[in-house]
Motif scaffolding. Structure first.
Motif, PDB file in Angstrom:
ATOM      1  N   SER A  97      -7.545  -1.187  -2.868  1.00  0.00           N
ATOM      2  CA  SER A  97      -8.050  -2.539  -2.667  1.00  0.00           C
ATOM      3  C   SER A  97      -8.174  -3.300  -3.986  1.00  0.00           C
ATOM      4  O   SER A  97      -7.756  -4.451  -4.099  1.00  0.00           O
ATOM      5  CB  SER A  97      -9.396  -2.447  -1.957  1.00  0.00           C
ATOM      6  N   THR A 120       0.824  -1.202   0.000  1.00  0.00           N
ATOM      7  CA  THR A 120       0.000   0.000   0.000  1.00  0.00           C
ATOM      8  C   THR A 120       0.862   1.259   0.000  1.00  0.00           C
ATOM      9  O   THR A 120       0.610   2.191  -0.779  1.00  0.00           O
ATOM     10  CB  THR A 120      -0.928   0.002   1.228  1.00  0.00           C
ATOM     11  N   ALA A 151      -9.426   4.001  -0.533  1.00  0.00           N
ATOM     12  CA  ALA A 151      -9.129   2.630  -0.078  1.00  0.00           C
ATOM     13  C   ALA A 151      -9.686   1.631  -1.085  1.00  0.00           C
ATOM     14  O   ALA A 151      -9.066   0.603  -1.366  1.00  0.00           O
ATOM     15  CB  ALA A 151      -9.735   2.392   1.296  1.00  0.00           C
ATOM     16  N   LEU A 166      -4.992   0.565   7.112  1.00  0.00           N
ATOM     17  CA  LEU A 166      -4.801   1.998   6.885  1.00  0.00           C
ATOM     18  C   LEU A 166      -5.025   2.796   8.163  1.00  0.00           C
ATOM     19  O   LEU A 166      -4.377   3.816   8.397  1.00  0.00           O
ATOM     20  CB  LEU A 166      -5.747   2.481   5.776  1.00  0.00           C
ATOM     21  N   GLU A 171      -8.851  -1.285   5.088  1.00  0.00           N
ATOM     22  CA  GLU A 171      -9.256  -0.130   5.899  1.00  0.00           C
ATOM     23  C   GLU A 171      -8.643  -0.224   7.294  1.00  0.00           C
ATOM     24  O   GLU A 171      -8.165   0.757   7.855  1.00  0.00           O
ATOM     25  CB  GLU A 171     -10.781  -0.091   6.029  1.00  0.00           C
TER      26      GLU A 171
END
Lengths: 136, 136
Positions: free
Chosen positions: B31, B12, B27, B45, B42
């Motif tokens: 994803s 990410t 997101a 993050l 999520e």
DNA sequence: TCATTACCCTACAAAAATTATAGGGAAATT
DNA sequence: AATTTCCCTATAATTTTTGTAGGGTAATGA
């Protein structure tokens, strides 16, 4: 993380090496001296015997002893027998390679490159014999 | 083993760095592009935001972007945020030290010495910034 | 203003791995 | 023959990992 199984295995081999004057040593004795649950230890010793790191003799004066020259038993060997790969991701493992199935191209995957380098360094440190470990 | 969480986190951050022209990135978009389960991402993050690696903006054009200079974000940082210790045994961890409670004396424990050396080497390899990782 | 988009947060659940425990069988010694 | 110790399979308890569910909250743009 190193599993308890692997840690117990290393301690057991170190114990057998450093008590070579009283081998064979019973699992019960090792279990008590090293604080390893008896049945759990038996299970670990079985793996070590299967992989010919350890040999066993039965009966009242039986027990376990090293199956080969302690200079030829390394920490990496023990970790691989007990836990499997030393590498942190399977796609860079020497002995237990598995594709990750995520990246498009293994050759260009940066994460793979980093963890390949990591594995090399790890093996460099862990490829110590039991004799060397004993002398640390 | 590197957890999937940690691997997803690294991917990410690498993604945010390499797509800095289109940040903030949702997101959902990450994803889909990186094949990471949306709700799982999520959650990751959130950890990264809490530790100020990533910042977020809400609303229809919102999303995530790096919270600091990518030269100052390292792989070790991400692993520690997500997985905890880099060390393979807690008694040699820099940031998450815990006594093992097994050995009599930490100072003379050979297993500890070996895995202390191992951790040092690991950190040496993993202390790469996202920029360096991107250039591998 | 109001519908839409996307972040935010808690709780829970499914799956896998780890760490053992239980119960007995087989061989060797005395 | 009795004791000791290895040998083997199965299973159970615990923890960690990997996700899901469901809804709340802020910002945008029509």
């Amino acid at each position: 993380m190193l599993s308890k199984r692997a840690k117990y295995a290393i301690k057991t081999i170190l114990f057998l090496f450093e008590n070579k004057d009283i081998v064979p040593v019973s699992a019960k004795y090792i279990s008590e001296k090293e604080n390893i649950p008896y049945k759990f230890l038996e299970n670990i010793l079985r793996d070590l015997r299967t992989h010919q790191v350890v040999k066993s003799t039965r009966g009242p004066v039986g027990g376990y002893s090293l199956a080969k020259d302690p200079n030829d038993i390394t920490v990496t060997q023990l970790m691989r027998i007990i836990d499997g790969p030393v590498a942190l991701i399977p796609c860079v493992s020497e002995k237990f390679y598995e594709a990750c199935g995520e990246c498009e191209d293994e050759e260009t995957c940066r994460i793979r490159k980093l963890f390949f380098e990591l594995r090399s360094e790890m093996v460099g440190v862990l490829n110590k014999s039991i004799v060397e470990l004993s002398n640390l």
